[in-house]
Motif scaffolding. Structure first.
Motif, PDB file in Angstrom:
ATOM      1  N   LYS A  89      27.403  28.677  37.834  1.00  0.00           N
ATOM      2  CA  LYS A  89      28.327  27.546  37.954  1.00  0.00           C
ATOM      3  C   LYS A  89      28.833  27.394  39.392  1.00  0.00           C
ATOM      4  O   LYS A  89      28.809  26.297  39.959  1.00  0.00           O
ATOM      5  CB  LYS A  89      29.517  27.726  36.995  1.00  0.00           C
ATOM      6  CG  LYS A  89      29.103  27.926  35.538  1.00  0.00           C
ATOM      7  CD  LYS A  89      30.296  28.038  34.619  1.00  0.00           C
ATOM      8  CE  LYS A  89      31.189  29.234  34.868  1.00  0.00           C
ATOM      9  NZ  LYS A  89      30.587  30.536  34.543  1.00  0.00           N
ATOM     10  N   SER A 132      29.816  33.849  32.443  1.00  0.00           N
ATOM     11  CA  SER A 132      29.919  34.374  33.801  1.00  0.00           C
ATOM     12  C   SER A 132      28.527  34.699  34.346  1.00  0.00           C
ATOM     13  O   SER A 132      27.706  35.281  33.649  1.00  0.00           O
ATOM     14  CB  SER A 132      30.778  35.643  33.782  1.00  0.00           C
ATOM     15  OG  SER A 132      30.924  36.120  35.082  1.00  0.00           O
ATOM     16  N   GLN A 176      37.420  29.222  43.189  1.00  0.00           N
ATOM     17  CA  GLN A 176      37.652  30.014  41.984  1.00  0.00           C
ATOM     18  C   GLN A 176      38.731  31.087  42.153  1.00  0.00           C
ATOM     19  O   GLN A 176      39.573  31.261  41.292  1.00  0.00           O
ATOM     20  CB  GLN A 176      36.319  30.678  41.609  1.00  0.00           C
ATOM     21  CG  GLN A 176      36.385  31.572  40.399  1.00  0.00           C
ATOM     22  CD  GLN A 176      34.984  31.935  39.917  1.00  0.00           C
ATOM     23  OE1 GLN A 176      33.998  31.622  40.551  1.00  0.00           O
ATOM     24  NE2 GLN A 176      34.909  32.589  38.794  1.00  0.00           N
ATOM     25  N   VAL A 182      17.059  36.207  42.402  1.00  0.00           N
ATOM     26  CA  VAL A 182      18.088  35.849  41.439  1.00  0.00           C
ATOM     27  C   VAL A 182      17.962  34.350  41.223  1.00  0.00           C
ATOM     28  O   VAL A 182      18.196  33.564  42.137  1.00  0.00           O
ATOM     29  CB  VAL A 182      19.496  36.165  41.972  1.00  0.00           C
ATOM     30  CG1 VAL A 182      20.535  35.827  40.918  1.00  0.00           C
ATOM     31  CG2 VAL A 182      19.604  37.612  42.391  1.00  0.00           C
ATOM     32  N   CYS A 193      26.196  32.487  35.182  1.00  0.00           N
ATOM     33  CA  CYS A 193      25.139  31.538  34.835  1.00  0.00           C
ATOM     34  C   CYS A 193      24.880  30.546  35.968  1.00  0.00           C
ATOM     35  O   CYS A 193      24.034  29.660  35.836  1.00  0.00           O
ATOM     36  CB  CYS A 193      25.461  30.798  33.547  1.00  0.00           C
ATOM     37  SG  CYS A 193      26.772  29.593  33.721  1.00  0.00           S
ATOM     38  N   ALA A 248      19.568  31.691  40.345  1.00  0.00           N
ATOM     39  CA  ALA A 248      20.948  31.298  40.069  1.00  0.00           C
ATOM     40  C   ALA A 248      21.035  29.889  39.499  1.00  0.00           C
ATOM     41  O   ALA A 248      21.797  29.634  38.567  1.00  0.00           O
ATOM     42  CB  ALA A 248      21.785  31.413  41.339  1.00  0.00           C
ATOM     43  N   GLU A 276      36.568  26.832  38.115  1.00  0.00           N
ATOM     44  CA  GLU A 276      37.465  27.667  37.312  1.00  0.00           C
ATOM     45  C   GLU A 276      38.881  27.663  37.887  1.00  0.00           C
ATOM     46  O   GLU A 276      39.419  28.716  38.214  1.00  0.00           O
ATOM     47  CB  GLU A 276      36.942  29.119  37.285  1.00  0.00           C
ATOM     48  CG  GLU A 276      35.459  29.195  36.980  1.00  0.00           C
ATOM     49  CD  GLU A 276      35.142  30.113  35.828  1.00  0.00           C
ATOM     50  OE1 GLU A 276      36.072  30.492  35.103  1.00  0.00           O
ATOM     51  OE2 GLU A 276      33.956  30.409  35.645  1.00  0.00           O
TER      52      GLU A 276
HETATM   53  N1  LIG Z   1      24.896  34.608  48.036  1.00  0.00           N
HETATM   54  C1  LIG Z   1      24.290  35.165  46.976  1.00  0.00           C
HETATM   55  N2  LIG Z   1      23.309  36.073  47.148  1.00  0.00           N
HETATM   56  C2  LIG Z   1      22.699  36.635  46.103  1.00  0.00           C
HETATM   57  N3  LIG Z   1      23.002  36.386  44.834  1.00  0.00           N
HETATM   58  C3  LIG Z   1      23.972  35.494  44.569  1.00  0.00           C
HETATM   59  C4  LIG Z   1      24.687  34.850  45.636  1.00  0.00           C
HETATM   60  N4  LIG Z   1      25.616  34.028  45.077  1.00  0.00           N
HETATM   61  C5  LIG Z   1      25.479  34.155  43.748  1.00  0.00           C
HETATM   62  N5  LIG Z   1      24.501  35.027  43.431  1.00  0.00           N
HETATM   63  C6  LIG Z   1      24.055  35.399  42.081  1.00  0.00           C
HETATM   64  O1  LIG Z   1      23.770  34.227  41.398  1.00  0.00           O
HETATM   65  C7  LIG Z   1      24.180  34.312  40.042  1.00  0.00           C
HETATM   66  C8  LIG Z   1      25.100  33.165  39.705  1.00  0.00           C
HETATM   67  O2  LIG Z   1      26.332  33.350  40.401  1.00  0.00           O
HETATM   68  P1  LIG Z   1      27.545  32.332  40.300  1.00  0.00           P
HETATM   69  O3  LIG Z   1      28.635  32.868  41.147  1.00  0.00           O
HETATM   70  O4  LIG Z   1      27.060  30.984  40.607  1.00  0.00           O
HETATM   71  O5  LIG Z   1      27.938  32.441  38.771  1.00  0.00           O
HETATM   72  P2  LIG Z   1      29.180  31.824  38.006  1.00  0.00           P
HETATM   73  O6  LIG Z   1      28.628  31.073  36.847  1.00  0.00           O
HETATM   74  O7  LIG Z   1      30.060  31.093  38.938  1.00  0.00           O
HETATM   75  O8  LIG Z   1      29.904  33.101  37.446  1.00  0.00           O
HETATM   76  P3  LIG Z   1      31.466  33.418  37.302  1.00  0.00           P
HETATM   77  O9  LIG Z   1      31.892  32.802  36.000  1.00  0.00           O
HETATM   78  O10 LIG Z   1      31.490  34.910  37.246  1.00  0.00           O
HETATM   79  O11 LIG Z   1      32.141  32.841  38.467  1.00  0.00           O
HETATM   80  C9  LIG Z   1      24.824  35.666  39.880  1.00  0.00           C
HETATM   81  O12 LIG Z   1      23.892  36.552  39.302  1.00  0.00           O
HETATM   82  C10 LIG Z   1      25.143  36.076  41.290  1.00  0.00           C
HETATM   83  O13 LIG Z   1      25.070  37.467  41.401  1.00  0.00           O
END
Ligand SMILES: Nc1ncnc2c1ncn2[C@@H]1O[C@H](COP(=O)(O)OP(=O)(O)OP(=O)(O)O)[C@@H](O)[C@H]1O
Ligand SMILES: [Mg+2]
Lengths: 295, 326
Positions: free
Chosen positions: B55, B51, B100, B29, B53, B31, B181
């Protein structure tokens, strides 16, 4: 982790703090079935503890002339066994043994299992894999089979029973503790604690243990009834406590042939095992509901 | 202009997705990928993106709650990722995060007073003093400590919990606050109250904010500068005004066009983005936005475009603006 629903009538007073454990106690105090089972359990435990003082006869002193006396016989309220020993005294003393053999392994498993499970869950990675796969090996066997196999290998006697039953229950507790730890570890309040600079011990103590001990304790309490049955079962098979000591499973075994002579007296130890393990089950169910832990 | 309070360069985090009996890595992933930016003391940098991406992952990388695979983070001139444990503990006082999820971010077994005081205890403050300071801060964020101090999180509303989270983050007197958030889970009216509280606190305590949100209106309201993220990469960055007036990246343009704007001239001028965001597991090659982009060219699939300055302090990672550089 579940969010506690506020019991009506409590906590509506503005500013009145309502701690988690007070909520649990309040819920338990409303649960009739659990209260009844709990009282029964208290009675069993008390009578076992007080056996040396309250039992009317020496549990090991028999009398050839008074074998298999009926329930209600003069000076033997619950009759006598096949060697003429007073049943009431033997049941009281036997309860000591059975409870000891049933509770100790669960207690040992609760302590060791929690330590192992939390370590594996918190450390993750290779440590986790090693610990959990080892536990799986034991967990793959049915409890009864494992208990018999280990006891068979170690030989009869109370200490060996305790060891073999502990080995039966440790992997179960480890699994529950590990999965609870992994779940809590991923929550944001643990990350928040790390972000504030807290070390591993501070996090374990204030954030992890406080939130996983409840579920693990409830799980352990559900295992007590099984442990009692297994302990009695091992004695019944001659793999547990050795004669002439009084123990419910052993009594059931030695009285087995007398069932055609006197049907009531041989059933008494079985009844004691049944009632005690049922009471443990009901209490742990009630505890689980009061703590709102989903099984 | 002062030196950056926080600087990130080349930050990358790929999470392995494991599967099968041997727990072999099946996929990654992506991230966060090659993220670089600066935050100057006193400003509010907004990070906006859909969501998933990355963050929250970025916020955790900046605080070293998650170790990055590559990259650097400097805070106040200090290399955060190289800091030894004792130094790291000291650094954590200066950079705090408001989480969050207001439901998961408070320990259900601690009263909110103890939850706030805990951070101080970690840093060796005596219990009575820590409690006193926690109560003072709870009062400051609008929760009367006499009414709420001894309560448990389940007795509070979402907005109240978020106030507790803010108090907890501020109790160590940080210089930088990352807000993940902070208002997304709250009702509109409560959102406004919490946002105003945050603005007051910022002025009062001379704080620097990194404000994460998927809500463009919130970001525009609070931010001096904005970073737009798409699938783990920063696609555009600039002042909030520059982005609102002339968004350059096709994704930013679509984002601003689809946000319900107060300004009728800007409304629905451009088509909203088509399709769902692709998965961060095996994202598109090259520019990750190309699968939804109306201007995609063959070279977009080849390599990810590097950020180009289209104006002072306004960077875009898109091949459409490459001629500006050459
Ligand atoms: N510990 C982890 N292990 C595996 N994948 C992860 C982990 N943490 C996050 N991810 C993946 O990384 C990607 C980004 O996640 P993140 O939580 O940073 O997004 P976000 O922008 O904060 O989204 P949201 O607006 O939903 O909070 C997602 O696809 C998530 O599934
Ligand atoms: Mg997030």
């Amino acid at each position: 982790m579940s969010i506690l629903a506020l019991p009506t009538g409590v906590g509506v007073v503005v500013g009145a703090p309502l701690s988690y454990w007070r909520t649990v106690a309040w819920r338990l105090s409303r649960d009739r079935a659990t209260l009844v089972a709990g009282s029964l359990l208290l009675l069993v435990v008390l009578s076992a503890v007080l056996a040396p003082w309250i039992s009317p006869h020496d549990p090991n002193a028999g009398s050839i002339r008074q074998r298999l006396a009926e329930v209600g016989a003069p000076s033997h309220v619950l009759g006598t066994d096949e060697q003429g020993r007073d049943m009431l005294s033997r049941l009281l003393w036997g309860g000591r043994m059975t409870l000891l053999a049933g509770l100790t392994p669960v207690l040992v498993a609760f302590v060791l299992g929690t330590v192992l499970g939390v370590s594996a869950g918190y450390a993750g990675g290779i440590t986790n894999t090693l610990v959990m796969r080892t536990m799986d090996i034991f967990y793959a066997f049915p409890a009864v089979l494992l208990a018999i196999a280990i006891s068979g290998a170690l030989g009869p006697g109370l200490p060996n029973t305790l060891i073999s039953l502990s080995i039966v229950f440790i992997p179960r507790v480890v699994r529950v503790a590990e999965s609870a730890t992994v779940q809590v570890k991923g929550l944001e309040y643990v990350a928040a604690a790390r972000a504030s600079g807290a070390g591993v011990w501070q996090i374990l103590r204030h954030h992890l243990l406080a939130n996983i001990l409840g579920p693990v304790l409830v799980f352990a309490s559900t295992q007590v009834s099984l442990s009692i049955i297994l302990a009695a079962g091992l004695s019944f098979l001659g793999l547990g406590v050795t004669p002439p000591a009084a123990e419910w499973g052993l009594m059931l075994n030695t009285l087995r042939q007398s069932i055609y002579v006197n049907a009531v007296v041989p059933a008494l130890p079985g009844l004691a095992i049944f009632v005690t393990s049922m009471a443990f089950n009901l209490v742990s169910d009630g505890l689980r509901d009061a703590m709102e832990i989903r099984a | 202009m002062s030196v950056a309070l926080l600087e990130a360069r080349g930050l990358r985090k790929h999470f392995p997705l494991r599967g099968g009996v041997l727990q072999r890595t099946r996929a990654w992933v992506r991230a966060v990928d090659e993220v670089a930016f600066q935050v100057r003391a006193g400003e509010t940098v907004g990070i906006v993106g859909e969501s998933g991406c990355g963050k929250s992952t970025l916020a955790r990388l900046l605080l070293r709650l998650v170790e990055p695979d590559a990259g650097h983070v400097w805070f106040d001139g200090e290399d955060v990722l190289r800091a030894l444990p004792s130094r790291m503990k000291r650094l954590r006082r200066d950079m705090q995060l408001v989480f969050q999820d207001p439901h998961a971010s408070l320990n259900p077994r601690l009263t909110i007073e103890d939850a706030v005081a805990f951070s101080l205890l970690v840093h060796g403050v005596r219990r009575a003093e820590a409690r006193e300071k926690a109560r003072m801060l709870l009062g400051r964020v609008g929760l009367d400590p006499r009414l709420y101090g001894r309560r448990y999180p389940h007795e509070l509303s979402g907005g109240q919990r978020q106030r507790v989270n803010i108090a907890r983050a501020l109790v160590l007197d940080p210089k930088l606050l990352l807000l993940d958030e902070p208002v997304s889970s709250l009702d509109k009216s409560v959102q406004a109250q919490v946002l105003n509280l945050l603005q007051e606190l910022k002025a009062e305590r001379a704080l620097t904010y990194v404000f994460i949100s998927h809500d463009l209106n919130v970001i525009e309201y609070v931010s001096d500068r904005v970073l737009v993220m798409y699938l783990g990469r920063v696609v555009e960055s600039g002042t909030a005004d520059a982005l609102a007036e002339s968004p350059k990246h096709p994704y930013t343009q679509a984002l601003y066009a689809s946000a319900p704007s107060m300004d009728p001239d800007r409304r629905m001028e451009r088509p909203p983005i088509a399709g769902d965001p692709p998965n961060p597991i095996n994202p598109p090659s090259g520019c990750r936005f190309r699968t939804r982009c109306a201007f995609a060219m063959p070279k977009c699939a080849e390599a990810a475009p590097a950020p180009v300055a289209v104006a002072a302090g306004h960077d875009v990672a898109c091949y459409l603006y490459d001629e500006v550089r050459t």
